[in-house]
Design an enzyme around this catalytic site. Sequence first.
Site, PDB file in Angstrom:
ATOM      1  N   HIS A  48       6.475 -17.310  -4.252  1.00 26.17           N
ATOM      2  CA  HIS A  48       5.250 -16.928  -4.980  1.00 26.17           C
ATOM      3  C   HIS A  48       5.167 -17.660  -6.321  1.00 26.17           C
ATOM      4  O   HIS A  48       4.130 -18.198  -6.685  1.00 26.17           O
ATOM      5  CB  HIS A  48       5.239 -15.420  -5.292  1.00 26.17           C
ATOM      6  CG  HIS A  48       5.122 -14.515  -4.105  1.00 26.17           C
ATOM      7  ND1 HIS A  48       5.970 -13.453  -3.895  1.00 26.17           N
ATOM      8  CD2 HIS A  48       4.249 -14.486  -3.075  1.00 26.17           C
ATOM      9  CE1 HIS A  48       5.617 -12.810  -2.791  1.00 26.17           C
ATOM     10  NE2 HIS A  48       4.576 -13.423  -2.270  1.00 26.17           N
TER      11      HIS A  48
ATOM     12  N   LYS B 256      -0.659  -1.900   4.425  1.00 21.70           N
ATOM     13  CA  LYS B 256       0.800  -1.776   4.539  1.00 21.70           C
ATOM     14  C   LYS B 256       1.390  -0.962   3.384  1.00 21.70           C
ATOM     15  O   LYS B 256       0.928  -1.034   2.246  1.00 21.70           O
ATOM     16  CB  LYS B 256       1.453  -3.149   4.653  1.00 21.70           C
ATOM     17  CG  LYS B 256       1.183  -4.135   3.550  1.00 21.70           C
ATOM     18  CD  LYS B 256       1.877  -5.475   3.876  1.00 21.70           C
ATOM     19  CE  LYS B 256       1.490  -6.542   2.869  1.00 21.70           C
ATOM     20  NZ  LYS B 256       1.991  -7.865   3.204  1.00 21.70           N
TER      21      LYS B 256
ATOM     22  N   ARG C  84       2.868 -21.002   4.401  1.00 21.60           N
ATOM     23  CA  ARG C  84       4.247 -21.299   4.793  1.00 21.60           C
ATOM     24  C   ARG C  84       4.322 -21.966   6.153  1.00 21.60           C
ATOM     25  O   ARG C  84       5.117 -22.837   6.383  1.00 21.60           O
ATOM     26  CB  ARG C  84       5.082 -20.015   4.826  1.00 21.60           C
ATOM     27  CG  ARG C  84       5.541 -19.571   3.489  1.00 21.60           C
ATOM     28  CD  ARG C  84       5.938 -18.126   3.496  1.00 21.60           C
ATOM     29  NE  ARG C  84       4.782 -17.282   3.725  1.00 21.60           N
ATOM     30  CZ  ARG C  84       4.790 -15.985   3.603  1.00 21.60           C
ATOM     31  NH1 ARG C  84       5.903 -15.364   3.301  1.00 21.60           N
ATOM     32  NH2 ARG C  84       3.696 -15.280   3.790  1.00 21.60           N
TER      33      ARG C  84
ATOM     34  N   SER D 196       8.698 -11.599   0.938  1.00 18.52           N
ATOM     35  CA  SER D 196       9.167 -10.381   0.273  1.00 18.52           C
ATOM     36  C   SER D 196      10.009  -9.545   1.234  1.00 18.52           C
ATOM     37  O   SER D 196      10.993  -8.919   0.832  1.00 18.52           O
ATOM     38  CB  SER D 196       7.975  -9.555  -0.216  1.00 18.52           C
ATOM     39  OG  SER D 196       7.226 -10.297  -1.144  1.00 18.52           O
TER      40      SER D 196
HETATM   41  P1  ADP Z   1       4.245 -11.809   1.638  1.00 19.96           P
HETATM   42  O1  ADP Z   1       3.611 -12.562   2.772  1.00 19.96           O
HETATM   43  O2  ADP Z   1       5.620 -12.317   1.268  1.00 19.96           O
HETATM   44  O3  ADP Z   1       4.133 -10.321   1.718  1.00 19.96           O
HETATM   45  P2  ADP Z   1       2.107 -11.751  -0.271  1.00 19.96           P
HETATM   46  O4  ADP Z   1       1.154 -10.992   0.531  1.00 19.96           O
HETATM   47  O5  ADP Z   1       2.528 -11.148  -1.546  1.00 19.96           O
HETATM   48  O6  ADP Z   1       3.430 -12.225   0.419  1.00 19.96           O
HETATM   49  O7  ADP Z   1       1.570 -13.218  -0.483  1.00 19.96           O
HETATM   50  C1  ADP Z   1       0.779 -13.664  -1.515  1.00 19.96           C
HETATM   51  C2  ADP Z   1       0.530 -15.140  -1.322  1.00 19.96           C
HETATM   52  O8  ADP Z   1       1.733 -15.870  -1.492  1.00 19.96           O
HETATM   53  C3  ADP Z   1       0.021 -15.543   0.065  1.00 19.96           C
HETATM   54  O9  ADP Z   1      -0.898 -16.586  -0.107  1.00 19.96           O
HETATM   55  C4  ADP Z   1       1.249 -16.062   0.766  1.00 19.96           C
HETATM   56  O10 ADP Z   1       0.943 -16.992   1.752  1.00 19.96           O
HETATM   57  C5  ADP Z   1       1.954 -16.720  -0.393  1.00 19.96           C
HETATM   58  N1  ADP Z   1       3.374 -16.833  -0.183  1.00 19.96           N
HETATM   59  C6  ADP Z   1       4.237 -15.844   0.132  1.00 19.96           C
HETATM   60  N2  ADP Z   1       5.495 -16.321   0.241  1.00 19.96           N
HETATM   61  C7  ADP Z   1       5.423 -17.654  -0.011  1.00 19.96           C
HETATM   62  C8  ADP Z   1       6.382 -18.732  -0.018  1.00 19.96           C
HETATM   63  N3  ADP Z   1       7.660 -18.503   0.264  1.00 19.96           N
HETATM   64  N4  ADP Z   1       5.950 -19.966  -0.325  1.00 19.96           N
HETATM   65  C9  ADP Z   1       4.648 -20.190  -0.579  1.00 19.96           C
HETATM   66  N5  ADP Z   1       3.686 -19.238  -0.571  1.00 19.96           N
HETATM   67  C10 ADP Z   1       4.064 -17.989  -0.286  1.00 19.96           C
END
Ligand code: ADP
Length: 164
Positions: free
Chosen positions: A18, A42, A91, A129
């Site tokens: 992130h 969720k 990703r 996460s």
């Molecule tokens: P998660 O999928 O880990 O629950 P979130 O919903 O908090 O994550 O994701 C917020 C944003 O961050 C989304 O656009 C997601 O694609 C991106 N994101 C999550 N993990 C990564 C990563 N390891 N590398 C790049 N972008 C990421």
Amino acid sequence: MEKIAICPGSFDPVTNGHIDIVRRASEMFDAVIVVVMTNFAKQTHFSVKKRMEFLIKATEGMKNVRVDCYDGLLAEYAREHGANIIVKGLRAVSDFEYEFQMALTNNKLNPELETVFLTARSDYMYLSSSIVRQVAELGGDISDFVPECIIDEIVEKFRRRTEK
Ligand code: ADP
């Protein structure tokens, strides 16, 4: 016109993946608002307050980044804050279909809103996460996964949980 971008997500908790996206966005746009979205179906493991606190610590050195939370429509939040760019990390192909659908929906709800996708750095392709939570829950080393300033608190939370 000032270019304000939004990085939305659940950040439960924030990972190095992130932060990499937020940092890259902060170099591309005048200002970035990281928005902890709270209307997700969720169930989350960390409170909104804690998720914001982690993000504030992890983005401390990024002068044009601020952290907020919201429980409504992202398209509406963007309108209210004069932001017309959403930045999302991709990703894998598996992220794409959902993100594409969200981008089109947001653009339909607010035609001024564009979604920009940044490819995840290869080091963070696997990182989510939920991976952080699973490793922490089993007592593994999360130091490559999350910003250093929040490691202890995450370890502590899961240590207490496994001791129960
Ligand atoms: P998660 O999928 O880990 O629950 P979130 O919903 O908090 O994550 O994701 C917020 C944003 O961050 C989304 O656009 C997601 O694609 C991106 N994101 C999550 N993990 C990564 C990563 N390891 N590398 C790049 N972008 C990421």
